[in-house]
Design an enzyme around this catalytic site. Sequence first.
Site, PDB file in Angstrom:
ATOM      1  N   LYS A  76       0.853  -1.192   0.000  1.00 24.46           N
ATOM      2  CA  LYS A  76       0.000   0.000   0.000  1.00 24.46           C
ATOM      3  C   LYS A  76       0.888   1.240   0.000  1.00 24.46           C
ATOM      4  O   LYS A  76       1.908   1.273   0.700  1.00 24.46           O
ATOM      5  CB  LYS A  76      -0.924  -0.014   1.240  1.00 24.46           C
ATOM      6  CG  LYS A  76      -1.934   1.131   1.278  1.00 24.46           C
ATOM      7  CD  LYS A  76      -2.892   1.007   2.465  1.00 24.46           C
ATOM      8  CE  LYS A  76      -3.924   2.125   2.504  1.00 24.46           C
ATOM      9  NZ  LYS A  76      -4.883   1.994   3.634  1.00 24.46           N
ATOM     10  N   SER A 151      -9.922   2.141   2.643  1.00 29.71           N
ATOM     11  CA  SER A 151      -9.038   2.933   1.809  1.00 29.71           C
ATOM     12  C   SER A 151      -7.976   2.104   1.084  1.00 29.71           C
ATOM     13  O   SER A 151      -7.355   2.606   0.149  1.00 29.71           O
ATOM     14  CB  SER A 151      -8.315   3.976   2.680  1.00 29.71           C
ATOM     15  OG  SER A 151      -7.468   3.348   3.627  1.00 29.71           O
ATOM     16  N   SER A 175     -10.342  -0.209   6.843  1.00 26.70           N
ATOM     17  CA  SER A 175      -9.747  -0.176   5.500  1.00 26.70           C
ATOM     18  C   SER A 175      -9.063  -1.446   5.013  1.00 26.70           C
ATOM     19  O   SER A 175      -8.649  -1.506   3.867  1.00 26.70           O
ATOM     20  CB  SER A 175      -8.765   0.979   5.396  1.00 26.70           C
ATOM     21  OG  SER A 175      -9.480   2.171   5.267  1.00 26.70           O
TER      22      SER A 175
HETATM   23  N1  GLN Z   1     -13.540   4.583   6.013  1.00 26.90           N
HETATM   24  C1  GLN Z   1     -12.911   5.085   7.198  1.00 26.90           C
HETATM   25  C2  GLN Z   1     -12.457   6.501   6.996  1.00 26.90           C
HETATM   26  O1  GLN Z   1     -12.699   7.051   5.961  1.00 26.90           O
HETATM   27  C3  GLN Z   1     -11.745   4.205   7.587  1.00 26.90           C
HETATM   28  C4  GLN Z   1     -10.552   4.409   6.756  1.00 26.90           C
HETATM   29  C5  GLN Z   1      -9.384   3.591   7.201  1.00 26.90           C
HETATM   30  O2  GLN Z   1      -9.535   2.573   7.874  1.00 26.90           O
HETATM   31  N2  GLN Z   1      -8.211   4.030   6.830  1.00 26.90           N
HETATM   32  O3  GLN Z   1     -11.886   7.099   7.867  1.00 26.90           O
END
Ligand code: GLN
Length: 493
Positions: A76, A151, A175
């Site tokens: 990532k 994400s 995410s």
């Molecule tokens: N969807 C959540 C956010 O937008 C979690 C994102 C994540 O776990 N990085 O913050």
Amino acid sequence: MINSSLKQLSTALAAKQVSSVELTQAYLDRIDALNPHINAYITLDPAKSLAQAQAADAKIAAGEAQPLTGIPLAQKDIFCANGWRTTCGSKMLETFIAPYDAHVISQFDAVGAVNLGKTNMDEFAMGSSNETSYFGGVKNPWDTTRVPGGSSGGSAAAVAARLCAAATGTDTGGSIRQPASLCGFTGLKPTYGLVSRFGMIAFASSLDQAGPMAKSAEDCAMMLNVMAGFDSRDSTSVQREKEDYTRGLAAMQADKPLQGLRIGLPKEYFADGLNAEVAKVIETAIAQYQALGAQIVEISLPNNNLSIPVYYVLAPAEASSNLSRYDGVRYGHRAADYTDLLDMYMKSRAEGFGAEVKRRILIGTYVLSAGYYDAYYLKAQQIRRLIAQDFTEAFKHCDVIMGPAAPSTAFKVGEKTNDPVAMYLEDLYTIAVNLAGLPGMSIPAGFVHTTEGKALPVGLQIIGNYFDEARMLNVGHAYQQVTDWHTRMPEGI
Ligand code: GLN
């Protein structure tokens, strides 16, 4: 070969049926052909990847191979990798070349794994659909009109489309698990503190945790063996003895291998907000677990409905502080024209950050400001404690908790981009786990079919007690011994 497990790849490499260079080249060719349609990778550097593969082949030839030596992995783009462009999905870091390795990257380097490339992600890991990336959205390989989740959407699509043997992700509120559910693979968010955050670009430091994204529980266990471990460079890294997460996976011949396991089903997870077809898939999976010998216990997580509001106070608060470092002075985007220092700060940040990141910085700054701190930030911290206590109470009655990983299957590109709250609800079943610092994973449990005839994956979430990853992986593995959802690949890929 592309559907092989990490163990099979490792065996093939050891037996010299294939070299790491050949394997890496095969993935690079596949990426060449498919990435233009999926946009899973932001940065590729074939020369670097192949040099690592060559070094891995030498290691194997010298008899120094470890389980992941020579295996091509996707990283990532939140992990700094020495000499690699590291963008975190943002224009702010569009040209940033990391001068050092994140702990996770150096751990994989040390065992001779190959870095295939850096994967797309929501900007600064803020999002649930990968649509906030400065580098464009990622397509879900199961249906390219839909999102892969976020994400860690690039890693998710790369694993699902077999554009890597396995990948890394990070999970601040869901995410790893939500994209694992939407793309049909196995993803694990470890206990907070198990994997070092050193060199992992910070979003909300008290919640961020890195973990494996792979085809099976066994593959995740092999990845976690490399990723987990104490690192003095992260003050929240937990000092504890190294474990072998693959232990216990082989010895699963019994007819009822999960005899005695108590599975807690939170009644709040099977209420409003859960898609009916997803619920059916989850119920079928739970029945399968009963057939494996597990026993079901109803539990309650009474404060779960507060987890999203609490998260959207705390995560932006931490983000607003973490992202203050991007000021155009030391590194990152700097505006071309400005009148004085303040103007330079303002223009650089206005140009470098996207809309969702700005929204979070504004919210975070607001809840931390004098006069609002007690009403929002402090209150949210108190509720965070209650949410964690719900789990402590629940684990008195069960060994693992199960439920959906996401409320629905993959949604259409653009469907939720103008409705931040609908997007935030994607993490209804995952966020509380981060707030409590617990480990959670998602495993493929079946499909829902669309009217257009597409099969969309559904993930079953398994939540464990602190540092109980080995048990969770065993529980996932037992299911994967009697089902084949995790081996399915998107059609036409
Ligand atoms: N969807 C959540 C956010 O937008 C979690 C994102 C994540 O776990 N990085 O913050």
